[in-house]
Design a protein around this motif. Structure first.
Motif, mmCIF file in Angstrom:
data_model
loop_
_atom_site.group_PDB
_atom_site.id
_atom_site.type_symbol
_atom_site.label_atom_id
_atom_site.label_comp_id
_atom_site.label_asym_id
_atom_site.label_seq_id
_atom_site.Cartn_x
_atom_site.Cartn_y
_atom_site.Cartn_z
ATOM 1 N N ALA A 180 -1.929 3.501 8.989
ATOM 2 C CA ALA A 180 -2.576 2.709 7.942
ATOM 3 C C ALA A 180 -2.733 3.539 6.665
ATOM 4 O O ALA A 180 -2.548 3.042 5.547
ATOM 5 C CB ALA A 180 -3.927 2.208 8.420
ATOM 6 N N SER A 181 -3.043 4.830 6.813
ATOM 7 C CA SER A 181 -3.156 5.722 5.654
ATOM 8 C C SER A 181 -1.826 5.831 4.917
ATOM 9 O O SER A 181 -1.789 5.897 3.674
ATOM 10 C CB SER A 181 -3.616 7.117 6.087
ATOM 11 O OG SER A 181 -4.922 7.098 6.600
ATOM 12 N N ASP A 182 -0.726 5.851 5.687
ATOM 13 C CA ASP A 182 0.597 5.908 5.061
ATOM 14 C C ASP A 182 0.816 4.706 4.148
ATOM 15 O O ASP A 182 1.383 4.834 3.053
ATOM 16 C CB ASP A 182 1.689 5.948 6.131
ATOM 17 C CG ASP A 182 1.674 7.240 6.945
ATOM 18 O OD1 ASP A 182 1.042 8.220 6.487
ATOM 19 O OD2 ASP A 182 2.293 7.260 8.029
ATOM 20 N N VAL A 183 0.374 3.544 4.599
ATOM 21 C CA VAL A 183 0.508 2.337 3.777
ATOM 22 C C VAL A 183 -0.389 2.435 2.552
ATOM 23 O O VAL A 183 0.026 2.105 1.433
ATOM 24 C CB VAL A 183 0.147 1.079 4.594
ATOM 25 C CG1 VAL A 183 0.156 -0.160 3.703
ATOM 26 C CG2 VAL A 183 1.121 0.897 5.759
ATOM 27 N N LEU A 184 -1.613 2.911 2.740
ATOM 28 C CA LEU A 184 -2.554 2.981 1.620
ATOM 29 C C LEU A 184 -2.120 3.993 0.566
ATOM 30 O O LEU A 184 -2.489 3.865 -0.604
ATOM 31 C CB LEU A 184 -3.953 3.321 2.139
ATOM 32 C CG LEU A 184 -4.598 2.207 2.995
ATOM 33 C CD1 LEU A 184 -5.874 2.706 3.644
ATOM 34 C CD2 LEU A 184 -4.852 0.968 2.147
ATOM 35 N N GLU A 185 -1.331 4.975 0.951
ATOM 36 C CA GLU A 185 -0.768 5.884 -0.051
ATOM 37 C C GLU A 185 0.201 5.150 -0.970
ATOM 38 O O GLU A 185 0.325 5.475 -2.153
ATOM 39 C CB GLU A 185 -0.064 7.053 0.638
ATOM 40 C CG GLU A 185 -1.014 8.060 1.270
ATOM 41 C CD GLU A 185 -0.271 9.215 1.904
ATOM 42 O OE1 GLU A 185 0.973 9.291 1.739
ATOM 43 O OE2 GLU A 185 -0.924 10.044 2.579
ATOM 44 N N MET A 186 0.908 4.173 -0.408
ATOM 45 C CA MET A 186 1.851 3.377 -1.215
ATOM 46 C C MET A 186 1.138 2.243 -1.953
ATOM 47 O O MET A 186 1.520 1.887 -3.063
ATOM 48 C CB MET A 186 2.950 2.805 -0.300
ATOM 49 C CG MET A 186 3.877 3.865 0.283
ATOM 50 S SD MET A 186 5.184 3.170 1.337
ATOM 51 C CE MET A 186 4.326 3.086 2.927
ATOM 52 N N ASN A 187 0.101 1.691 -1.329
ATOM 53 C CA ASN A 187 -0.633 0.582 -1.936
ATOM 54 C C ASN A 187 -2.102 0.706 -1.538
ATOM 55 O O ASN A 187 -2.498 0.252 -0.465
ATOM 56 C CB ASN A 187 -0.063 -0.758 -1.466
ATOM 57 C CG ASN A 187 -0.785 -1.951 -2.087
ATOM 58 O OD1 ASN A 187 -1.783 -1.792 -2.792
ATOM 59 N ND2 ASN A 187 -0.303 -3.148 -1.807
ATOM 60 N N PRO A 188 -2.946 1.313 -2.397
ATOM 61 C CA PRO A 188 -4.344 1.597 -2.040
ATOM 62 C C PRO A 188 -5.203 0.357 -1.790
ATOM 63 O O PRO A 188 -6.296 0.483 -1.236
ATOM 64 C CB PRO A 188 -4.865 2.379 -3.256
ATOM 65 C CG PRO A 188 -3.645 2.918 -3.919
ATOM 66 C CD PRO A 188 -2.574 1.888 -3.706
ATOM 67 N N VAL A 189 -4.729 -0.815 -2.220
ATOM 68 C CA VAL A 189 -5.537 -2.027 -2.032
ATOM 69 C C VAL A 189 -4.840 -3.005 -1.087
ATOM 70 O O VAL A 189 -5.054 -4.216 -1.149
ATOM 71 C CB VAL A 189 -5.848 -2.700 -3.379
ATOM 72 C CG1 VAL A 189 -6.768 -1.831 -4.214
ATOM 73 C CG2 VAL A 189 -4.575 -3.034 -4.155
ATOM 74 N N HIS A 190 -4.014 -2.493 -0.194
ATOM 75 C CA HIS A 190 -3.347 -3.366 0.770
ATOM 76 C C HIS A 190 -4.378 -3.808 1.804
ATOM 77 O O HIS A 190 -4.902 -3.000 2.577
ATOM 78 C CB HIS A 190 -2.198 -2.615 1.448
ATOM 79 C CG HIS A 190 -1.264 -3.507 2.191
ATOM 80 N ND1 HIS A 190 -1.620 -4.138 3.368
ATOM 81 C CD2 HIS A 190 0.017 -3.894 1.925
ATOM 82 C CE1 HIS A 190 -0.602 -4.859 3.804
ATOM 83 N NE2 HIS A 190 0.401 -4.733 2.948
ATOM 84 N N ALA A 191 -4.683 -5.113 1.837
ATOM 85 C CA ALA A 191 -5.802 -5.621 2.633
ATOM 86 C C ALA A 191 -5.632 -5.349 4.127
ATOM 87 O O ALA A 191 -6.570 -4.908 4.801
ATOM 88 C CB ALA A 191 -5.984 -7.114 2.384
ATOM 89 N N GLN A 192 -4.435 -5.598 4.650
ATOM 90 C CA GLN A 192 -4.257 -5.423 6.084
ATOM 91 C C GLN A 192 -4.258 -3.949 6.482
ATOM 92 O O GLN A 192 -4.697 -3.592 7.582
ATOM 93 C CB GLN A 192 -2.989 -6.137 6.542
ATOM 94 C CG GLN A 192 -3.230 -7.637 6.645
ATOM 95 C CD GLN A 192 -2.016 -8.446 6.250
ATOM 96 O OE1 GLN A 192 -1.104 -7.945 5.603
ATOM 97 N NE2 GLN A 192 -2.014 -9.707 6.628
ATOM 98 N N ALA A 193 -3.810 -3.087 5.585
ATOM 99 C CA ALA A 193 -3.884 -1.649 5.863
ATOM 100 C C ALA A 193 -5.339 -1.180 5.843
ATOM 101 O O ALA A 193 -5.745 -0.355 6.670
ATOM 102 C CB ALA A 193 -3.051 -0.876 4.849
ATOM 103 N N LEU A 194 -6.132 -1.692 4.908
ATOM 104 C CA LEU A 194 -7.549 -1.362 4.880
ATOM 105 C C LEU A 194 -8.231 -1.814 6.175
ATOM 106 O O LEU A 194 -9.074 -1.109 6.731
ATOM 107 C CB LEU A 194 -8.234 -2.012 3.671
ATOM 108 C CG LEU A 194 -7.980 -1.352 2.319
ATOM 109 C CD1 LEU A 194 -8.478 -2.259 1.191
ATOM 110 C CD2 LEU A 194 -8.667 0.017 2.241
ATOM 111 N N TYR A 195 -7.848 -2.995 6.633
ATOM 112 C CA TYR A 195 -8.423 -3.530 7.871
ATOM 113 C C TYR A 195 -8.092 -2.619 9.053
ATOM 114 O O TYR A 195 -8.981 -2.217 9.818
ATOM 115 C CB TYR A 195 -7.886 -4.938 8.113
ATOM 116 C CG TYR A 195 -8.552 -5.645 9.260
ATOM 117 C CD1 TYR A 195 -9.611 -6.509 9.031
ATOM 118 C CD2 TYR A 195 -8.145 -5.436 10.566
ATOM 119 C CE1 TYR A 195 -10.249 -7.147 10.083
ATOM 120 C CE2 TYR A 195 -8.779 -6.067 11.625
ATOM 121 C CZ TYR A 195 -9.823 -6.929 11.378
ATOM 122 O OH TYR A 195 -10.448 -7.555 12.420
#
Length: 333
Positions: A119-134
Motif C-alpha cells: 500500500a505504501s508503494d501505491v501511496l508513493e505514486m499517488n498520496p491520496v489514493h483512497a483504496q491504498a489509504l484504506y
C-alpha cells in the motif's frame, strides 16, 4: 469496470466497504477468463516489450479484472499470478493496480507488514489514493500501529467527508484499540464513528453492521444495548449472505449472531450459531481455545465443548479481553 471489481474484493476482505458485486463485474470476469490465452500473451509481451502497442497496451485492465474475479472466487494462486502479470506493464496505473491486488492477497494470508508495504508503494505514486489509504490503514491497525491507522482513516474522511468508509474505518480502529487496552473513551468514540457512518445513507455494509452489533453487545454499560445488538446482528447476517460466500467470512457473522443471542440469554440458539461458525471455519475452534487459555478464561488441554467455548468467549468480551482478537481469528476484519 475495473474499479467495481477491485472495490468488491476490498469489501469482501475488509467487510467495511459498502460496495456490491454488480452484474457488469460478473460478465466482465467471465469475459476476461474466456480470453485467458490472449491476455497471457500480452502480459508476456509487456515483460519483453515485443508486442504491438495497439494490441496490448491496455490489456492489463482485463488481466486485473480477471485477477479480482479469481480472488473473489477464492482462486488465490491464479489471482496472484495475474497481479504479477499486471505489474509487468510499464504504466503507473498498472503498477498501482498490481500493488493493490498483491496487497489484498497479502492481507488475506495475514502478511500484514507486506500488505502495508505494498500500500505504501501505491501511496508513493499517488498520496491520496483512497483504496491504498484504506489498505495501509487496516494493515497498520492489524499490527497494532493505531496512530498510523487512524491517520489514514482521517485522510479518507478529509478526502470524502460524506462517504461512510472513512468514518467506519475510524470506528474500527477506536474499537480495536478499546478492546486491546480497555479504554471506555475509545468505545464511545467507536460508537460515534459507526453511527456517523450509518447515518450517511446508502445500504448499510454488512461488516459495519457486524462491528456495530458487536460493540452494542459487549461494550461498557453506558453504551450497551443488547436488544438492538441482536436486531443489527440479524440484519448483518442477512446482508453478508447476499454479498459473500467465503466460509471464514460467513463464520464471523455466525459468531457475531451467537454473541448477540448469548447477551440476550438465548444460550441454546447461541450455541447453534457458534457451531455453524466452527463448521464454516474449523480452524477457529483451536485458535479460540488457545487465545482463551492464554488469557486465563479456559483451563483445559482437551478440546472445549461449544458451551464451554461460548461461555469463555463471552466472559472474555465482557471484561474487554484484549487477548481475544475475534476478527483475526477468522482471518478477516
Amino acid at each position: 469496470m475495473l474499479a467495481e471489481a477491485r472495490k468488491y474484493v476490498v469489501a469482501l476482505h475488509s467487510l467495511l466497504l459498502g460496495i456490491a458485486l454488480s452484474t457488469v463485474l460478473l460478465f466482465a470476469g467471465v469475459s476476461a477468463l474466456a480470453q485467458s490465452d490472449m491476455l497471457d500473451q500480452c502480459a508476456d509481451a509487456g515483460l519483453s516489450h515485443d508486442a504491438p502497442a495497439a494490441a496490448c497496451s491496455d490489456k492489463w485492465l482485463a488481466i486485473s479484472v480477471r485477477g479480482w474475479a479469481e480472488m473473489a472466487a477464492g482462486l488465490f494462486d491464479a489471482a496472484r499470478s495475474d497481479f504479477y502479470k499486471v505489474g509487468r506493464f510499464e504504466s503507473e496505473a498498472a503498477k498501482i493496480e498490481s500493488s493493490l491486488g498483491l496487497g489484498a492477497l497479502a492481507w488475506e494470508f495475514e502478511s500484514f507488514a507486506l500488505a502495508r508495504q505494498l500500500a505504501s508503494d501505491v501511496l508513493e505514486m499517488n498520496p491520496v489514493h483512497a483504496q491504498a489509504l484504506y489498505l495501509h490503514g487496516v494493515a497498520s491497525g492489524a499490527i497494532g500501529d493505531f496512530e498510523t491507522a487512524m491517520a489514514d482513516a482521517g485522510k479518507l474522511i478529509a478526502l470524502a467527508p460524506n462517504d461512510p468508509v472513512g468514518h467506519a474505518l475510524m470506528g474500527l480502529f477506536y474499537h480495536n484499540r478499546a478492546v486491546q487496552f480497555g479504554a471506555d473513551d475509545d468505545f464511545e468514540a467507536a460508537l460515534t464513528s459507526y453511527e456517523k457512518a450509518l447515518g450517511l445513507g446508502g445500504k448499510p455494509n454488512a461488516g459495519l453492521l457486524r462491528r456495530y452489533s458487536w460493540l452494542l453487545s459487549t461494550g461498557p454499560d453506558e453504551i450497551r444495548d443488547t436488544e438492538l445488538a441482536l436486531v443489527i446482528a440479524q440484519q448483518a447476517f442477512k446482508e453478508q449472505a447476499r454479498v459473500s460466500t467465503v466460509p471464514r467470512h460467513a463464520a464471523l457473522f455466525h459468531h457475531t449472531l451467537a454473541v448477540a443471542l448469548a447477551s440476550n440469554g438465548r444460550t441454546r440458539e447461541a450455541e447453534i450459531q457458534l457451531e455453524a461458525a466452527i463448521e464454516r471455519f474449523p480452524g477457529a475452534r483451536s485458535r479460540f481455545q488457545k487465545a482463551l487459555k492464554g488469557a486465563g478464561f479456559l483451563d483445559k488441554e482437551t478440546p472445549a465443548t461449544l458451551y464451554e467455548l461460548l461461555g469463555a468467549i463471552h466472559a472474555c468480551l465482557e471484561v474487554k479481553c484484549g487477548a481475544l482478537n475475534v476478527p483475526l481469528i477468522y482471518k478477516t476484519l
